[in-house]
Write a protein that holds these residues in place. Structure first.
Motif, mmCIF file in Angstrom:
data_model
loop_
_atom_site.group_PDB
_atom_site.id
_atom_site.type_symbol
_atom_site.label_atom_id
_atom_site.label_comp_id
_atom_site.label_asym_id
_atom_site.label_seq_id
_atom_site.Cartn_x
_atom_site.Cartn_y
_atom_site.Cartn_z
ATOM 1 N N SER A 95 0.843 -1.185 0.000
ATOM 2 C CA SER A 95 0.000 0.000 0.000
ATOM 3 C C SER A 95 0.882 1.240 0.000
ATOM 4 O O SER A 95 1.703 1.415 0.903
ATOM 5 N N GLN A 96 0.702 2.076 -1.011
ATOM 6 C CA GLN A 96 1.495 3.294 -1.073
ATOM 7 C C GLN A 96 1.287 4.131 0.179
ATOM 8 O O GLN A 96 2.243 4.548 0.817
ATOM 9 N N SER A 97 0.034 4.355 0.563
ATOM 10 C CA SER A 97 -0.246 5.187 1.737
ATOM 11 C C SER A 97 -0.097 4.415 3.036
ATOM 12 O O SER A 97 0.212 4.993 4.073
ATOM 13 N N GLY A 98 -0.362 3.109 2.991
ATOM 14 C CA GLY A 98 -0.326 2.304 4.207
ATOM 15 C C GLY A 98 -1.459 2.614 5.161
ATOM 16 O O GLY A 98 -1.446 2.187 6.312
ATOM 17 N N ALA A 99 -2.462 3.364 4.670
ATOM 18 C CA ALA A 99 -3.536 3.807 5.552
ATOM 19 C C ALA A 99 -4.912 3.697 4.912
ATOM 20 O O ALA A 99 -5.868 4.278 5.432
ATOM 21 N N SER A 100 -5.040 2.967 3.812
ATOM 22 C CA SER A 100 -6.354 2.854 3.187
ATOM 23 C C SER A 100 -7.301 2.131 4.145
ATOM 24 O O SER A 100 -6.883 1.395 5.037
ATOM 25 N N ALA A 101 -8.594 2.358 3.943
ATOM 26 C CA ALA A 101 -9.596 1.758 4.830
ATOM 27 C C ALA A 101 -9.472 0.243 4.863
ATOM 28 O O ALA A 101 -9.573 -0.371 5.932
ATOM 29 N N GLU A 102 -9.214 -0.365 3.697
ATOM 30 C CA GLU A 102 -9.108 -1.822 3.634
ATOM 31 C C GLU A 102 -7.900 -2.327 4.434
ATOM 32 O O GLU A 102 -7.991 -3.322 5.141
#
Length: 131
Positions: free
Chosen positions: A94-101
């Protein structure tokens, strides 16, 4: 013209950027731990959403070419079907490492979960993900 020059400068700098990343001792240690789990279990599940899933699919293809049973699943599908799946080591990308999933999956499962993210402050990095 400045944007074009900047783009070419960035492209020319990519090999050095990859070398810096691969020389990072913390990343090397984390990858070694993941590799040991994959060797022990014989397979690896990679997951992500969007472009991160596409990166996971490319990595899985390369791993399969090396004889590793590697497969991919979108993180949203992993949330839905995850309990019915074998518990292979999991690499979340995950690029952001913080997506909801990603956040929901980390709340449900922690064993055998590894992560790869660009944000050192993200929940995936806090979980012990590779940055």
């Amino acid at each position: 013209m400045d944007a074009t020059r900047e783009l070419w400068r960035e492209i020319r700098g990519q090999p050095d950027a990859v070398r810096r990343v691969l020389d990072d001792p913390e990343l090397r240690s984390g990858l070694a731990a993941l590799a040991a789990e994959v060797r022990a279990g014989g397979e690896l599940l990679l997951s992500g959403m969007g472009a991160s899933l596409h990166a996971a699919e490319a990595a899985a293809s390369l791993l399969r070419a090396q004889g590793v049973r590697a497969w991919t699943l979108p993180t949203s599908e992993l949330l839905h079907y995850g309990a019915a799946l074998p518990q292979a080591p999991l690499l979340l990308i995950s690029q952001s490492g913080a997506s909801a999933e990603i956040v929901r999956l980390l709340e449900r499962r922690s064993d055998g979960v590894h992560g790869l993210t660009l944000d050192p402050g993200a929940p995936l990095a806090a979980h012990g993900g590779l940055v």
